[in-house]
Design an enzyme around this catalytic site. Structure first.
Site, PDB file in Angstrom:
ATOM      1  N   ASP A 133       4.741 -10.292  -5.506  1.00  0.00           N
ATOM      2  CA  ASP A 133       5.195 -11.347  -4.599  1.00  0.00           C
ATOM      3  C   ASP A 133       5.513 -12.650  -5.319  1.00  0.00           C
ATOM      4  OD1 ASP A 133       5.297 -10.227  -2.169  1.00  0.00           O
ATOM      5  OD2 ASP A 133       3.504 -11.160  -1.354  1.00  0.00           O
ATOM      6  N   CYS A 240      -0.990 -10.291  11.225  1.00  0.00           N
ATOM      7  CA  CYS A 240      -1.076  -9.380  12.376  1.00  0.00           C
ATOM      8  C   CYS A 240      -1.051  -7.962  11.826  1.00  0.00           C
ATOM      9  CB  CYS A 240       0.123  -9.618  13.306  1.00  0.00           C
ATOM     10  SG  CYS A 240       0.355  -8.354  14.574  1.00  0.00           S
ATOM     11  N   CYS A 243       1.308  -3.394  14.194  1.00  0.00           N
ATOM     12  CA  CYS A 243       2.283  -2.311  13.977  1.00  0.00           C
ATOM     13  C   CYS A 243       1.849  -1.331  12.893  1.00  0.00           C
ATOM     14  CB  CYS A 243       3.686  -2.853  13.718  1.00  0.00           C
ATOM     15  SG  CYS A 243       3.801  -3.967  12.321  1.00  0.00           S
ATOM     16  N   CYS A 247       0.148   2.923  13.800  1.00  0.00           N
ATOM     17  CA  CYS A 247       0.951   3.939  13.100  1.00  0.00           C
ATOM     18  C   CYS A 247       0.095   5.183  12.825  1.00  0.00           C
ATOM     19  CB  CYS A 247       1.486   3.384  11.791  1.00  0.00           C
ATOM     20  SG  CYS A 247       2.458   4.605  10.878  1.00  0.00           S
TER      21      CYS A 247
HETATM   22  C1  B12 Z   1       9.655 -11.840   3.904  1.00  0.00           C
HETATM   23  C2  B12 Z   1       8.421 -10.986   4.032  1.00  0.00           C
HETATM   24  C3  B12 Z   1       7.776 -10.935   5.273  1.00  0.00           C
HETATM   25  C4  B12 Z   1       8.388 -11.497   6.535  1.00  0.00           C
HETATM   26  C5  B12 Z   1       9.493 -10.508   7.016  1.00  0.00           C
HETATM   27  C6  B12 Z   1       8.999  -9.049   7.087  1.00  0.00           C
HETATM   28  C7  B12 Z   1       9.943  -8.013   6.534  1.00  0.00           C
HETATM   29  N1  B12 Z   1       9.705  -6.778   6.905  1.00  0.00           N
HETATM   30  O1  B12 Z   1      10.871  -8.273   5.787  1.00  0.00           O
HETATM   31  C8  B12 Z   1       7.157 -11.644   7.469  1.00  0.00           C
HETATM   32  C9  B12 Z   1       6.542 -13.002   7.296  1.00  0.00           C
HETATM   33  C10 B12 Z   1       7.419 -11.396   8.949  1.00  0.00           C
HETATM   34  C11 B12 Z   1       6.220 -10.602   6.833  1.00  0.00           C
HETATM   35  C12 B12 Z   1       5.185  -9.992   7.520  1.00  0.00           C
HETATM   36  C13 B12 Z   1       4.351  -9.040   6.978  1.00  0.00           C
HETATM   37  N2  B12 Z   1       4.277  -8.674   5.690  1.00  0.00           N
HETATM   38 CO1  B12 Z   1       5.545  -9.281   4.355  1.00  0.00          CO
HETATM   39  N3  B12 Z   1       6.753  -9.633   3.020  1.00  0.00           N
HETATM   40  C14 B12 Z   1       7.929 -10.271   2.917  1.00  0.00           C
HETATM   41  C15 B12 Z   1       8.556 -10.186   1.516  1.00  0.00           C
HETATM   42  C16 B12 Z   1       8.252 -11.492   0.778  1.00  0.00           C
HETATM   43  C17 B12 Z   1      10.049  -9.887   1.483  1.00  0.00           C
HETATM   44  C18 B12 Z   1      10.513  -8.709   2.368  1.00  0.00           C
HETATM   45  C19 B12 Z   1      12.012  -8.635   2.434  1.00  0.00           C
HETATM   46  O2  B12 Z   1      12.678  -8.570   1.402  1.00  0.00           O
HETATM   47  N4  B12 Z   1      12.590  -8.676   3.642  1.00  0.00           N
HETATM   48  C20 B12 Z   1      14.028  -8.698   3.789  1.00  0.00           C
HETATM   49  C21 B12 Z   1      14.558  -7.623   4.757  1.00  0.00           C
HETATM   50  C22 B12 Z   1      16.050  -7.462   4.561  1.00  0.00           C
HETATM   51  O3  B12 Z   1      13.965  -6.420   4.445  1.00  0.00           O
HETATM   52  P1  B12 Z   1      13.442  -5.372   5.544  1.00  0.00           P
HETATM   53  O4  B12 Z   1      13.263  -5.849   6.906  1.00  0.00           O
HETATM   54  O5  B12 Z   1      12.288  -4.773   4.871  1.00  0.00           O
HETATM   55  O6  B12 Z   1      14.694  -4.424   5.632  1.00  0.00           O
HETATM   56  C23 B12 Z   1      14.751  -3.209   4.934  1.00  0.00           C
HETATM   57  C24 B12 Z   1      14.486  -2.000   5.843  1.00  0.00           C
HETATM   58  O7  B12 Z   1      13.967  -2.357   7.115  1.00  0.00           O
HETATM   59  C25 B12 Z   1      15.785  -1.273   5.876  1.00  0.00           C
HETATM   60  N5  B12 Z   1      16.654  -1.415   7.047  1.00  0.00           N
HETATM   61  C26 B12 Z   1      17.140  -2.537   7.590  1.00  0.00           C
HETATM   62  N6  B12 Z   1      17.966  -2.253   8.587  1.00  0.00           N
HETATM   63  C27 B12 Z   1      18.012  -0.903   8.690  1.00  0.00           C
HETATM   64  C28 B12 Z   1      18.698  -0.069   9.554  1.00  0.00           C
HETATM   65  C29 B12 Z   1      18.534   1.316   9.435  1.00  0.00           C
HETATM   66  C30 B12 Z   1      19.273   2.180  10.372  1.00  0.00           C
HETATM   67  C31 B12 Z   1      17.672   1.846   8.441  1.00  0.00           C
HETATM   68  C32 B12 Z   1      17.463   3.315   8.312  1.00  0.00           C
HETATM   69  C33 B12 Z   1      16.998   0.986   7.558  1.00  0.00           C
HETATM   70  C34 B12 Z   1      17.177  -0.365   7.717  1.00  0.00           C
HETATM   71  O8  B12 Z   1      16.549  -1.754   4.775  1.00  0.00           O
HETATM   72  C35 B12 Z   1      16.190  -3.076   4.464  1.00  0.00           C
HETATM   73  C36 B12 Z   1      16.377  -3.364   3.013  1.00  0.00           C
HETATM   74  O9  B12 Z   1      15.554  -2.531   2.200  1.00  0.00           O
HETATM   75  C37 B12 Z   1       7.749  -8.974   0.909  1.00  0.00           C
HETATM   76  C38 B12 Z   1       7.452  -9.089  -0.586  1.00  0.00           C
HETATM   77  C39 B12 Z   1       8.646  -8.707  -1.412  1.00  0.00           C
HETATM   78  N7  B12 Z   1       8.916  -9.490  -2.430  1.00  0.00           N
HETATM   79  O10 B12 Z   1       9.319  -7.737  -1.145  1.00  0.00           O
HETATM   80  C40 B12 Z   1       6.441  -8.955   1.729  1.00  0.00           C
HETATM   81  C41 B12 Z   1       5.881  -7.584   2.136  1.00  0.00           C
HETATM   82  C42 B12 Z   1       7.010  -6.766   2.709  1.00  0.00           C
HETATM   83  N8  B12 Z   1       4.928  -7.904   3.237  1.00  0.00           N
HETATM   84  C43 B12 Z   1       3.898  -7.179   3.243  1.00  0.00           C
HETATM   85  C44 B12 Z   1       2.909  -7.243   4.258  1.00  0.00           C
HETATM   86  C45 B12 Z   1       1.570  -6.567   3.967  1.00  0.00           C
HETATM   87  C46 B12 Z   1       3.172  -7.896   5.466  1.00  0.00           C
HETATM   88  C47 B12 Z   1       2.315  -7.855   6.744  1.00  0.00           C
HETATM   89  C48 B12 Z   1       1.699  -6.489   7.033  1.00  0.00           C
HETATM   90  C49 B12 Z   1       1.214  -8.950   6.637  1.00  0.00           C
HETATM   91  C50 B12 Z   1       0.329  -9.096   7.855  1.00  0.00           C
HETATM   92  N9  B12 Z   1      -0.652  -8.226   8.069  1.00  0.00           N
HETATM   93  O11 B12 Z   1       0.491 -10.021   8.621  1.00  0.00           O
HETATM   94  C51 B12 Z   1       3.372  -8.260   7.822  1.00  0.00           C
HETATM   95  C52 B12 Z   1       4.075  -7.008   8.394  1.00  0.00           C
HETATM   96  C53 B12 Z   1       5.214  -7.307   9.311  1.00  0.00           C
HETATM   97  C54 B12 Z   1       6.231  -6.162   9.308  1.00  0.00           C
HETATM   98  N10 B12 Z   1       6.248  -5.354  10.352  1.00  0.00           N
HETATM   99  O12 B12 Z   1       6.980  -6.045   8.353  1.00  0.00           O
HETATM  100  C55 B12 Z   1       3.884  -6.160   2.116  1.00  0.00           C
HETATM  101  C56 B12 Z   1       4.253  -4.782   2.696  1.00  0.00           C
HETATM  102  C57 B12 Z   1       3.488  -3.608   2.116  1.00  0.00           C
HETATM  103  C58 B12 Z   1       3.987  -2.324   2.731  1.00  0.00           C
HETATM  104  N11 B12 Z   1       3.110  -1.355   2.937  1.00  0.00           N
HETATM  105  O13 B12 Z   1       5.148  -2.167   3.028  1.00  0.00           O
HETATM  106  C59 B12 Z   1       4.962  -6.797   1.134  1.00  0.00           C
HETATM  107  C60 B12 Z   1       5.764  -5.774   0.341  1.00  0.00           C
HETATM  108  C61 B12 Z   1       4.182  -7.734   0.197  1.00  0.00           C
HETATM  109  C62 B12 Z   1       3.511  -6.994  -0.956  1.00  0.00           C
HETATM  110  N12 B12 Z   1       3.915  -7.284  -2.180  1.00  0.00           N
HETATM  111  O14 B12 Z   1       2.666  -6.159  -0.785  1.00  0.00           O
HETATM  112  N13 B12 Z   1       6.553 -10.351   5.565  1.00  0.00           N
HETATM  113  S1  SF4 Z   2       5.365   6.622  12.261  1.00  0.00           S
HETATM  114 FE1  SF4 Z   2       5.582   5.627  14.273  1.00  0.00          FE
HETATM  115  S2  SF4 Z   2       4.267   3.813  14.215  1.00  0.00           S
HETATM  116 FE2  SF4 Z   2       4.541   4.508  12.083  1.00  0.00          FE
HETATM  117  S3  SF4 Z   2       6.274   3.279  11.357  1.00  0.00           S
HETATM  118 FE3  SF4 Z   2       7.111   5.223  12.067  1.00  0.00          FE
HETATM  119  S4  SF4 Z   2       7.694   4.805  14.195  1.00  0.00           S
HETATM  120 FE4  SF4 Z   2       6.305   3.152  13.573  1.00  0.00          FE
HETATM  121  S1  SF4 Z   3       3.241  -5.954  15.488  1.00  0.00           S
HETATM  122 FE1  SF4 Z   3       4.133  -6.059  13.418  1.00  0.00          FE
HETATM  123  S2  SF4 Z   3       6.195  -6.922  13.711  1.00  0.00           S
HETATM  124 FE2  SF4 Z   3       5.026  -7.300  15.591  1.00  0.00          FE
HETATM  125  S3  SF4 Z   3       4.158  -9.336  15.349  1.00  0.00           S
HETATM  126 FE3  SF4 Z   3       2.603  -7.898  14.580  1.00  0.00          FE
HETATM  127  S4  SF4 Z   3       3.029  -7.689  12.343  1.00  0.00           S
HETATM  128 FE4  SF4 Z   3       4.832  -8.658  13.310  1.00  0.00          FE
END
Ligand code: B12
Ligand code: SF4
Ligand code: SF4
Length: 318
Positions: A133, A240, A243, A247
């Site tokens: 990170d 939070c 989600c 899972c």
């Molecule tokens: C910005 C960020 C956040 C933001 C945005 C979340 C997000 N998902 O991007 C916020 C603040 C909300 C957040 C929250 C959390 N985060 Co965070 N966050 C990051 C960070 C810094 C960047 C992620 C990023 O690049 N996002 C940009 C967007 C474009 O990426 P994306 O949504 O993941 O999109 C991808 C896919 O969804 C997919 N996709 C998109 N559209 C579509 C459409 C289709 C059809 C398909 C098939 C795929 C697809 O492709 C995209 C590109 O790969 C990373 C660290 C890092 N350097 O990577 C940590 C990271 C993702 N976070 C992490 C964690 C632990 C969390 C939380 C669980 C923390 C918590 N308990 O509160 C929550 C989980 C929320 C969630 N449901 O994701 C971990 C995840 C570990 C894991 N098992 O995946 C990371 C990797 C940090 C780490 N080094 O460990 N986070």
């Molecule tokens: S297995 Fe179900 S709860 Fe887990 S990430 Fe996929 S859709 Fe979400």
């Molecule tokens: S359930 Fe997941 S996506 Fe929704 S607010 Fe909580 S961490 Fe964010």
């Protein structure tokens, strides 16, 4: 040469396991062509909210060879933080389990540095850098490419064997290695995460509006929490876990063995009243070395005050 690539990869994976990483996978460094349009669209839609840092270094974020000159391989490493421990007072403001123990940035960085040192001893000269990170790297995309899991509908990386309660880190190095293959998506027809998200931050399968996520509102946002979050926080004061908790693949997660992630007894025992009256002194003691320090005392206090007692099921507990 071919043998060396496989031999070095095996050494890296063995040493990673030895240092307590949950798993390790390797991918060829290069441009993330599939992720590029998704990241671009995510930013264009403002889904990063006020996380301005996500706008920076767009090209480097998509290509680690621009970040680490001469990079050949991205070694992804997972560090488990799953725990059976829970805050003991049901109505107390909730802290995400990833922040129960010491800050993962420091814990993981130490392990990464040890890993690189050990590899230099056993393999020889290696140029590269380690990240957790700490730089524009798309952690989940690299771990998925390296076969450590798939990016699920909740947008977290999930593995069939270990669920998703882990951190992702990388070592980006100039060594050619044997590469792993991605695994299949096992979300199937499940939508548990989308259904359970209280703020509708998961706008569609695999898509998150970061600015709607409770994790963003309680950790990343530096100003007042928008009223749109009112009554939707479900008691979360820092991050939070909803989600991920819902899972089904997290049923297979095993508890971590990392002493540094062990929660402080005092944190688990704080009552709702003690949280509400949290002093700076208690904050500094309970969250010493913790990732919760990111919000600072005033940030956590803002989060606690924002929680509607009714939304966490009642008033005080003691
Ligand atoms: C910005 C960020 C956040 C933001 C945005 C979340 C997000 N998902 O991007 C916020 C603040 C909300 C957040 C929250 C959390 N985060 Co965070 N966050 C990051 C960070 C810094 C960047 C992620 C990023 O690049 N996002 C940009 C967007 C474009 O990426 P994306 O949504 O993941 O999109 C991808 C896919 O969804 C997919 N996709 C998109 N559209 C579509 C459409 C289709 C059809 C398909 C098939 C795929 C697809 O492709 C995209 C590109 O790969 C990373 C660290 C890092 N350097 O990577 C940590 C990271 C993702 N976070 C992490 C964690 C632990 C969390 C939380 C669980 C923390 C918590 N308990 O509160 C929550 C989980 C929320 C969630 N449901 O994701 C971990 C995840 C570990 C894991 N098992 O995946 C990371 C990797 C940090 C780490 N080094 O460990 N986070
Ligand atoms: S297995 Fe179900 S709860 Fe887990 S990430 Fe996929 S859709 Fe979400
Ligand atoms: S359930 Fe997941 S996506 Fe929704 S607010 Fe909580 S961490 Fe964010």
């Amino acid at each position: 040469m071919k043998d060396n690539k496989a031999r070095y990869a095996a050494i890296i994976k063995k040493e990673a396991k030895d240092l307590g990483f949950l798993s390790c996978g390797i991918a060829r460094a290069g441009f993330l062509a599939e992720e590029a349009p998704k990241l671009e669209q995510w930013l264009a839609q403002g889904r990063h909210g006020k996380m301005q840092y996500m706008e920076n270094h767009f090209d480097k974020r998509l290509d680690p060879t621009l970040l680490v000159p001469g990079a050949k391989s991205v070694v992804s490493l997972l560090l488990n933080y799953h725990t059976q421990e829970k805050q003991r007072v049901p109505l107390a403001p909730k802290i995400s389990s990833y922040a129960f123990g010491q800050d993962y940035h420091q814990v993981t960085k130490e392990k990464l540095k040890s890993l690189l040192r050990r590899l230099r001893d056993s393999i020889g000269e290696i140029e590269g850098r380690v990240f957790v990170d700490s730089a524009p790297v798309m952690d989940k995309a690299w771990a998925a490419k390296a076969g450590l899991g798939w990016v699920g509908k909740n947008t977290n990386l999930i593995s069939k064997k270990t669920g998703s309660f882990f951190f992702i880190a990388e070592m980006i190095i100039d060594l050619e290695l044997a590469y792993d293959l991605p695994v299949a998506d096992h979300c199937g027809s499940c939508t548990a995460c989308i259904d359970a998200c209280p703020t509708d931050a998961l706008t569609a399968p695999y898509q998150i509006d970061g600015s709607k996520c409770i994790s963003y509102a309680t950790i990343e946002l530096k100003e007042s929490i928008p009223e749109t979050f009112k009554d939707k926080m479900e008691g979360w004061a820092f991050g939070c876990d909803i989600c991920q908790t819902v899972c089904p693949w997290n049923r297979f997660a095993s508890p971590h063995q990392e002493p540094a992630f062990q929660p402080k007894e005092e944190l688990l025992a704080l009552t709702a009243k003690e949280w509400e009256e949290l002093t700076e002194e208690t904050f500094q003691r309970v969250f010493q070395k913790s990732a919760v320090k990111r919000t600072k005392y005033l940030g956590l206090q803002r989060n606690i005050r924002f929680l509607n007692p009714l939304s966490s099921g009642g008033s005080t507990d003691d």
